[in-house]
Design a protein around this motif. Structure first.
Motif, mmCIF file in Angstrom:
data_model
loop_
_atom_site.group_PDB
_atom_site.id
_atom_site.type_symbol
_atom_site.label_atom_id
_atom_site.label_comp_id
_atom_site.label_asym_id
_atom_site.label_seq_id
_atom_site.Cartn_x
_atom_site.Cartn_y
_atom_site.Cartn_z
ATOM 1 N N GLY A 164 -7.571 -7.826 -1.880
ATOM 2 C CA GLY A 164 -7.845 -6.483 -2.376
ATOM 3 C C GLY A 164 -6.734 -5.916 -3.227
ATOM 4 O O GLY A 164 -6.985 -5.096 -4.113
ATOM 5 N N LEU A 165 -5.488 -6.338 -2.980
ATOM 6 C CA LEU A 165 -4.348 -5.792 -3.713
ATOM 7 C C LEU A 165 -4.148 -6.514 -5.044
ATOM 8 O O LEU A 165 -4.493 -6.004 -6.110
ATOM 9 N N PHE A 242 -3.139 11.575 -4.054
ATOM 10 C CA PHE A 242 -3.063 10.300 -4.781
ATOM 11 C C PHE A 242 -2.706 9.143 -3.850
ATOM 12 O O PHE A 242 -3.393 8.125 -3.806
ATOM 13 N N ASN A 243 -1.620 9.286 -3.090
ATOM 14 C CA ASN A 243 -1.184 8.201 -2.205
ATOM 15 C C ASN A 243 -2.244 7.864 -1.167
ATOM 16 O O ASN A 243 -2.486 6.697 -0.858
ATOM 17 N N SER A 247 -4.217 4.310 -0.572
ATOM 18 C CA SER A 247 -4.178 3.679 0.747
ATOM 19 C C SER A 247 -5.578 3.413 1.283
ATOM 20 O O SER A 247 -5.873 2.329 1.790
ATOM 21 N N ARG A 248 -6.446 4.401 1.152
ATOM 22 C CA ARG A 248 -7.820 4.241 1.657
ATOM 23 C C ARG A 248 -8.580 3.193 0.854
ATOM 24 O O ARG A 248 -9.364 2.424 1.394
ATOM 25 N N ALA A 253 -10.768 -2.405 0.651
ATOM 26 C CA ALA A 253 -10.802 -3.749 0.070
ATOM 27 C C ALA A 253 -10.437 -4.801 1.110
ATOM 28 O O ALA A 253 -11.040 -5.884 1.168
ATOM 29 N N PHE A 254 -9.449 -4.505 1.943
ATOM 30 C CA PHE A 254 -9.029 -5.414 3.013
ATOM 31 C C PHE A 254 -10.183 -5.678 3.976
ATOM 32 O O PHE A 254 -10.489 -6.826 4.319
ATOM 33 N N GLN A 255 -10.841 -4.620 4.408
ATOM 34 C CA GLN A 255 -11.945 -4.784 5.345
ATOM 35 C C GLN A 255 -13.102 -5.569 4.724
ATOM 36 O O GLN A 255 -13.762 -6.371 5.391
#
Length: 264
Positions: A164-165, A242-243, A247-248, A253-255
């Protein structure tokens, strides 16, 4: 005399498979005569000196290293015996245990390049099974350094996160660019000027971060401490969440990556 390395790319006609193939040829990792590529419907007109086939098993039989570059949903119907071969997946979500079971090998590597492989600027994390040898690792590093930068990471969970990153490639910077361009156009700038201004800023930022020793948080702090127009913008963006939004988004994307693996 030791024969040269033979690499096969299942899905070599696709954009990622083709980008990897072109990169390893340009870097001299493999010779064109030792590169096999497969296609589904029609043989492409590119990489004419490589061996092309519509038979994935034929490709595997003539290769020492097999790179699997197909859509994850198409992989499930892919039947290729890679016994005794090194299998490298560039597919999102497919677990090492599934790769080994499906392709009858104990030597498998899971990687996640991104679209910048096309221009030699991909970041590729990878993780290997216990049976992958040191000479195998050297091959993996050579392949993905030809595409940009690479790191062996500690676990498949880290690959899931990086899917995701870094797997996003240009998507997240493009999202920021799109929002900036729309705002600029709303202030009366022409689409051409807005596009050139924003894209040039982002290109310059990437070059500067690559060449300077400061980490991104240090660069942000420098601008905030200056208390100018950029500081005003940064503080308002942070106050608007923004942060938290970043993060969300990365957590989502990770999930998604984890759920894709669970389905494999």
């Amino acid at each position: 005399m030791r024969r040269s390395l033979r690499i096969g790319v299942i899905g070599g006609a696709g954009w990622l498979g083709g980008a990897i193939a072109g990169a390893v040829l340009d870097a001299g990792v493999v010779k064109a005569s030792d590169l096999a590529l497969s296609y589904r419907r029609e043989k492409p007109g590119t990489l004419a000196d490589a061996f092309w086939t519509a038979d994935n098993q034929e490709l595997a039989d003539r290769s020492d290293v097999i790179i699997v570059s197909v859509r994850p949903e198409d992989w499930r119907s892919l039947k290729v015996d890679a016994s005794g071969k090194l299998v490298i997946s560039v597919m999102a979500g497919i677990r090492l245990v599934s790769l080994c079971k499906s392709h009858l090998t104990e030597r498998a590597v899971r990687t996640l390049p991104n679209a910048a492989a096309k221009v030699g600027l991909s970041y590729t994390p990878w993780v290997a099974t216990a049976n992958v040898r040191e000479d195998d690792r050297a091959i993996v590093r050579a392949i993905f350094e030809a595409c940009g930068a690479q790191d062996e990471v500690a676990s498949e969970s880290q690959i899931d996160y990086l899917t995701g990153l870094s797997g996003s490639g240009p998507a997240f910077p493009a999202l920021l660019a799109s929002a900036m361009i729309e705002h600029a156009k709303g202030q009366g700038l022409s689409a051409e000027v807005a596009h050139r201004a924003v894209v040039t800023v982002l290109k310059g930022a990437g070059r500067l971060m690559e060449r300077r020793e400061e980490c991104p948080s240090d660069i942000v702090r420098t601008f905030v401490d200056y208390r100018g127009t950029t500081a005003a913008a940064i503080e308002e963006m942070r106050a608007s969440g923004f942060n938290d939004a970043v993060s969300r988004g990365l957590s989502a994307a990770f999930q998604k990556s984890v759920s894709m693996g669970d389905a494999s």
